[in-house]
Design a protein around this motif. Structure first.
Motif, PDB file in Angstrom:
ATOM      1  N   SER A   1       2.030   0.468   3.086  1.00 50.93           N
ATOM      2  CA  SER A   1       2.765   0.837   1.877  1.00 50.93           C
ATOM      3  C   SER A   1       1.808   1.434   0.861  1.00 50.93           C
ATOM      4  CB  SER A   1       3.487  -0.374   1.283  1.00 50.93           C
ATOM      5  OG  SER A   1       2.558  -1.348   0.891  1.00 50.93           O
ATOM      6  N   HIS A   2       2.358   2.267   0.011  1.00 47.34           N
ATOM      7  CA  HIS A   2       1.572   2.884  -1.046  1.00 47.34           C
ATOM      8  C   HIS A   2       1.125   1.780  -2.006  1.00 47.34           C
ATOM      9  CE1 HIS A   2       0.590   5.414  -4.491  1.00 47.34           C
ATOM     10  NE2 HIS A   2       0.444   6.382  -3.611  1.00 47.34           N
ATOM     11  N   PRO A   3      -0.085   1.862  -2.558  1.00 41.67           N
ATOM     12  CA  PRO A   3      -0.577   0.800  -3.453  1.00 41.67           C
ATOM     13  C   PRO A   3       0.363   0.455  -4.605  1.00 41.67           C
ATOM     14  CG  PRO A   3      -2.356   2.300  -2.935  1.00 41.67           C
ATOM     15  CD  PRO A   3      -1.102   2.896  -2.346  1.00 41.67           C
TER      16      PRO A   3
ATOM     17  N   ALA B   1       6.353   3.622  -1.702  1.00 38.88           N
ATOM     18  CA  ALA B   1       6.764   4.064  -0.365  1.00 38.88           C
ATOM     19  C   ALA B   1       6.124   3.187   0.699  1.00 38.88           C
ATOM     20  CB  ALA B   1       6.351   5.512  -0.149  1.00 38.88           C
ATOM     21  N   SER B   2       6.811   3.086   1.835  1.00 40.27           N
ATOM     22  CA  SER B   2       6.231   2.399   2.979  1.00 40.27           C
ATOM     23  C   SER B   2       6.242   3.378   4.149  1.00 40.27           C
ATOM     24  CB  SER B   2       6.990   1.115   3.319  1.00 40.27           C
ATOM     25  OG  SER B   2       8.321   1.409   3.652  1.00 40.27           O
ATOM     26  N   PHE B   3       5.378   3.135   5.126  1.00 36.38           N
ATOM     27  CA  PHE B   3       5.216   4.090   6.213  1.00 36.38           C
ATOM     28  C   PHE B   3       4.664   3.388   7.439  1.00 36.38           C
ATOM     29  CE2 PHE B   3       1.675   4.098   3.261  1.00 36.38           C
ATOM     30  CZ  PHE B   3       0.605   3.777   4.074  1.00 36.38           C
ATOM     31  N   ASP B   4       4.819   4.055   8.579  1.00 35.06           N
ATOM     32  CA  ASP B   4       4.226   3.567   9.823  1.00 35.06           C
ATOM     33  C   ASP B   4       2.766   4.006   9.837  1.00 35.06           C
ATOM     34  OD1 ASP B   4       6.584   2.448  10.816  1.00 35.06           O
ATOM     35  OD2 ASP B   4       7.234   4.376  11.619  1.00 35.06           O
ATOM     36  N   GLN B   5       1.872   3.071  10.071  1.00 39.50           N
ATOM     37  CA  GLN B   5       0.438   3.351  10.095  1.00 39.50           C
ATOM     38  C   GLN B   5      -0.083   3.120  11.509  1.00 39.50           C
ATOM     39  OE1 GLN B   5      -2.150   4.918   9.314  1.00 39.50           O
ATOM     40  NE2 GLN B   5      -2.786   3.974   7.392  1.00 39.50           N
TER      41      GLN B   5
ATOM     42  N   TYR C   1      -3.678   8.697   5.378  1.00 41.82           N
ATOM     43  CA  TYR C   1      -4.863   8.547   4.534  1.00 41.82           C
ATOM     44  C   TYR C   1      -4.542   9.135   3.162  1.00 41.82           C
ATOM     45  CZ  TYR C   1      -9.640   8.846   2.824  1.00 41.82           C
ATOM     46  OH  TYR C   1     -10.774   8.713   2.085  1.00 41.82           O
ATOM     47  N   GLY C   2      -4.316   8.273   2.201  1.00 38.46           N
ATOM     48  CA  GLY C   2      -3.972   8.735   0.851  1.00 38.46           C
ATOM     49  C   GLY C   2      -2.521   9.154   0.764  1.00 38.46           C
TER      50      GLY C   2
END
Length: 167
Positions: free
Chosen positions: A107-109, A113-117, A135-136
């Protein structure tokens, strides 16, 4: 008694087994500990460097490399579009099969937003190779090649930062 001898024999064999050597990774002429002059001969046009045919996200800049006072490569950072993540991982893992990937949810700091990493990494001679899907920004991926010295410095810096926050 027979079981004891088998256990001793297995222990001796395990102790004698040699660990596979860590690979020397060379990406587009970049190799940890490589001489800056050799890198520049291999890649005279810094901006045209690709990893597995994938260009830098910032084509006008190319990768970011750090050389030590001894003129040897300490680290490499290569940003690329996340749509090319699978292509970069596939190319690197075909040359270096020790690359292992782990998926997680990021997730973004600021929580926006959240995302698959996905983070793929492997130990290499003198350091570590890491490829990170996000990345970023979600549209940017990164490949880093870091020497053990750089990794140690980063850990030391993080520990000092944590100590400062606790004061």
């Amino acid at each position: 008694m027979k079981k004891m001898w088998i256990a001793v024999a297995l222990a001796l064999l395990a102790g004698c087994a040699k660990k596979a050597p860590e690979p020397v990774v060379n990406l587009s002429g970049f190799e940890l500990g490589g001489n800056a002059e050799q890198v520049m001969q291999t890649a005279p046009d810094w901006k045209s460097i690709t990893i597995g045919g994938v260009p830098s996200y910032y084509v006008h800049l190319g990768p970011s490399a750090e050389f030590g006072t001894d003129n040897r490569l300490r680290s490499l950072m290569f940003l690329f579009k996340s749509t090319s993540f699978s292509q970069v991982v596939g190319n690197v893992s075909s040359r270096y099969p020790g690359l292992a990937c782990k998926d997680s949810r990021g997730s973004h700091p600021n929580g926006s937003a959240s995302f698959d990493q996905t983070v793929c990494s492997m130990r290499v001679q003198g350091g570590e190779l890491v490829i990170q899907r996000v990345y970023g920004a979600v549209v940017t991926s990164v490949l880093t090649l870091k020497s053990d010295a750089v990794i140690a410095e980063e850990k030391e810096g993080a520990a000092k930062s944590l100590q400062e926050k606790q004061k």
